[in-house]
Design an enzyme around this catalytic site. Structure first.
Site, PDB file in Angstrom:
ATOM      1  N   LEU A   1      48.669  17.459 -33.127  1.00  0.00           N
ATOM      2  CA  LEU A   1      49.027  16.343 -33.951  1.00  0.00           C
ATOM      3  C   LEU A   1      48.021  15.911 -35.012  1.00  0.00           C
ATOM      4  O   LEU A   1      46.778  15.556 -34.829  1.00  0.00           O
ATOM      5  CB  LEU A   1      49.084  15.214 -32.737  1.00  0.00           C
ATOM      6  CG  LEU A   1      50.268  15.709 -31.524  1.00  0.00           C
ATOM      7  CD1 LEU A   1      50.146  14.473 -30.607  1.00  0.00           C
ATOM      8  CD2 LEU A   1      51.496  16.140 -32.225  1.00  0.00           C
ATOM      9  N   GLY A   2      48.545  15.469 -36.179  1.00  0.00           N
ATOM     10  CA  GLY A   2      48.099  14.941 -36.936  1.00  0.00           C
ATOM     11  C   GLY A   2      46.722  15.450 -37.762  1.00  0.00           C
ATOM     12  O   GLY A   2      46.354  16.690 -37.472  1.00  0.00           O
TER      13      GLY A   2
ATOM     14  N   GLY B   1      35.675  19.070 -35.299  1.00  0.00           N
ATOM     15  CA  GLY B   1      34.967  18.705 -33.900  1.00  0.00           C
ATOM     16  C   GLY B   1      36.140  17.804 -33.192  1.00  0.00           C
ATOM     17  O   GLY B   1      35.692  17.820 -31.979  1.00  0.00           O
TER      18      GLY B   1
ATOM     19  N   ASP C   1      39.806  -0.010 -36.816  1.00  0.00           N
ATOM     20  CA  ASP C   1      40.264   1.110 -37.840  1.00  0.00           C
ATOM     21  C   ASP C   1      41.851   1.068 -37.879  1.00  0.00           C
ATOM     22  O   ASP C   1      42.454   2.191 -37.797  1.00  0.00           O
ATOM     23  CB  ASP C   1      39.940   2.369 -37.329  1.00  0.00           C
ATOM     24  CG  ASP C   1      39.948   3.586 -38.222  1.00  0.00           C
ATOM     25  OD1 ASP C   1      39.882   3.255 -39.332  1.00  0.00           O
ATOM     26  OD2 ASP C   1      39.856   4.701 -37.976  1.00  0.00           O
TER      27      ASP C   1
END
Length: 456
Positions: free
Chosen positions: A18-19, A24, A145
């Site tokens: 996903l996305g 990492g 965020d």
């Protein structure tokens, strides 16, 4: 390498990634084989290139999520680690949450969707309700965020807040933490000083809503005196424009104090909490003990003087170093070159001229570096028209950097593997003010510079 179909912990079968994620990091839509429900598995590879701070943030995310219970925050399910054999040569850490069917606001924007004022106000209300919950916890939880890619527009038409990878649970809201996280354009300046407060999440939400309204990332919009300029790109009510401008005030003191007040002002156009007396606050930092940085402020200019840097460099590791140890170390280092190292050069030259030349060049460069470190002085002057940074060595000026004060976007604290320091970012470039100073000096200096800029 992890691929679709892999089963982790004999329970979670990976389906598709996903996305877009950083190196990492991987996020997978998966099936919980015990319940046959879809879940999200977020993975972090523990590689030699990874900094410990990344693992600490990942563990903190799992710890905080366990304590959260809100219908618009995906529920925590599990946390685990997998060994090198299972993880194709790397140990991995995994975090499992409920899967939210839908699309991120970022994906919707990139696919051409445009949002009207009513749509964006509904998004704002949904996210503010989540922030009210997070900020009223004890200790308060700061997301740090918020951006379009971290807001999911669910198939149920609700907004969900995801990715708590930058989360901070503060014992004291105004305390200092050096974990500088966030996304440029959405994170406010105080967050880049390591001093995030609840109003920092409000700034990020405001910047996100501006992005949703304009279709343009806030970092790509013009700025004036560090404020996002968006009025000419939207067709919304004057009240909503003023509300967004208050949310994205560069000075934390001029923003809304809490998410609750921001929500009340959004709903009630006659609410008087727009007044500065109801603004958020951040504690003023005092000059750090034993700092050698000299700072003078007037209404017309800000002058900063940084004395020669070796002692400052040593002090960031041992602030109580004795001055005699300091000067003795300089003497020993200086004496080692003519007494110990230079006599070796003729012998090396006879054995191998190439190696001798390389050794001599290296020694001269090292000696020059020490001379600069011991003797370089740095002067910074900021006035309403100009920013000037100059270095002096034995009275000679070099490395002069000049910029327009009106172009300054903000002041940032940075840290990498070898140093930390303070930078000023303008519309076209970044200026390193100083590096290799103590952590508390970075925060204090960044706040002093930004306070002076805000007072203009």
């Amino acid at each position: 390498m992890l691929t679709s179909g892999n089963i982790l912990q004999e329970r979670y079968q990976l389906q598709k990634q996903l996305g877009r994620t950083a190196a990492g990091h991987q996020t997978w839509l998966s099936t919980d084989l015990h319940t046959q429900e879809q879940v999200t598995v977020k993975l972090l590879a523990f590689s030699p290139q990874m900094e410990w701070e990344e693992l600490k943030l990942f563990e903190r995310e799992a710890e905080v999520l366990q304590s959260l219970e809100h219908r618009y925050i995906p529920r925590y399910r599990d946390y685990f680690s997998i060994d090198r054999e299972t993880g194709s040569g790397l140990p991995w850490f995994g975090l499992v949450q409920d899967y939210i069917p839908g699309s991120s606001l970022q994906e919707l924007i990139e696919n051409g969707k445009r949002f009207n004022e009513s749509d964006v106000k509904n998004i704002a209300k949904n996210v503010l309700e989540i922030l009210i919950y997070l900020h009223q916890l004890s200790p308060p939880v700061l997301h740090r965020d918020i951006k379009p890619s971290n807001l999911i527009y669910g198939d149920d038409k609700q907004i969900y807040l995801i990715d708590f990878g930058a989360v901070q649970a503060q014992a004291h809201v105004t305390g200092v933490t050096f974990t500088v996280v966030g996304t440029s354009g959405y994170a406010p300046l105080e967050q880049f000083w390591g001093r995030a407060v609840p109003a920092s999440d409000l700034y990020a939400l405001g910047a996100t809503l501006i992005h949703v309204l304009t279709g343009i990332p806030p970092a790509d919009l013009p700025q004036k005196e560090s404020r996002i300029q968006f009025r000419d790109r939207v067709s919304i009510s004057p009240h909503f424009i003023s509300w967004l401008e208050t949310m994205t005030e560069i000075s934390v003191e001029k923003r809304f104090q809490t998410a609750k007040i921001a929500l009340e002002c959004l709903i009630d156009q006659n609410n008087q909490h727009f007044l500065p007396s109801q603004s958020a606050k951040i504690n003023k930092l005092s000059p750090p003990k034993n700092t050698r940085i000299q700072l003078e402020k007037t209404a017309e200019q800000l002058n900063i003087y940084f004395p020669p840097g070796l002692k400052s460099f040593i002090n960031q590791y041992n602030p109580n170093i004795n001055k005699w140890i300091y000067y003795s170390s300089i003497f020993v280092i200086g004496l080692s070159f003519p007494v110990v190292l230079f006599p070796l050069i003729p012998r090396m030259w006879n054995d191998s001229p190439v190696f001798g030349l390389v050794f001599l060049t290296t020694m001269l460069m090292l000696l020059a570096g020490i001379i600069v470190l011991v003797n370089q002085k740095t002067y910074v002057n900021i006035n309403p028209n100009q920013l000037e940074i100059k270095r002096k060595l034995f009275g000679l000026v070099y490395g002069l950097k000049v910029g327009k004060t009106s172009d300054i976007l903000g002041v940032f604290v940075y840290q990498n593997k070898s140093s930390r320091g303070v930078k000023i970012r303008s519309e076209t470039k970044s200026y390193t003010i100083i590096e290799n100073i103590k952590e508390e000096e970075c925060f204090w200096l960044a706040q002093e510079i930004q306070d002076w800029l805000n007072s203009r």
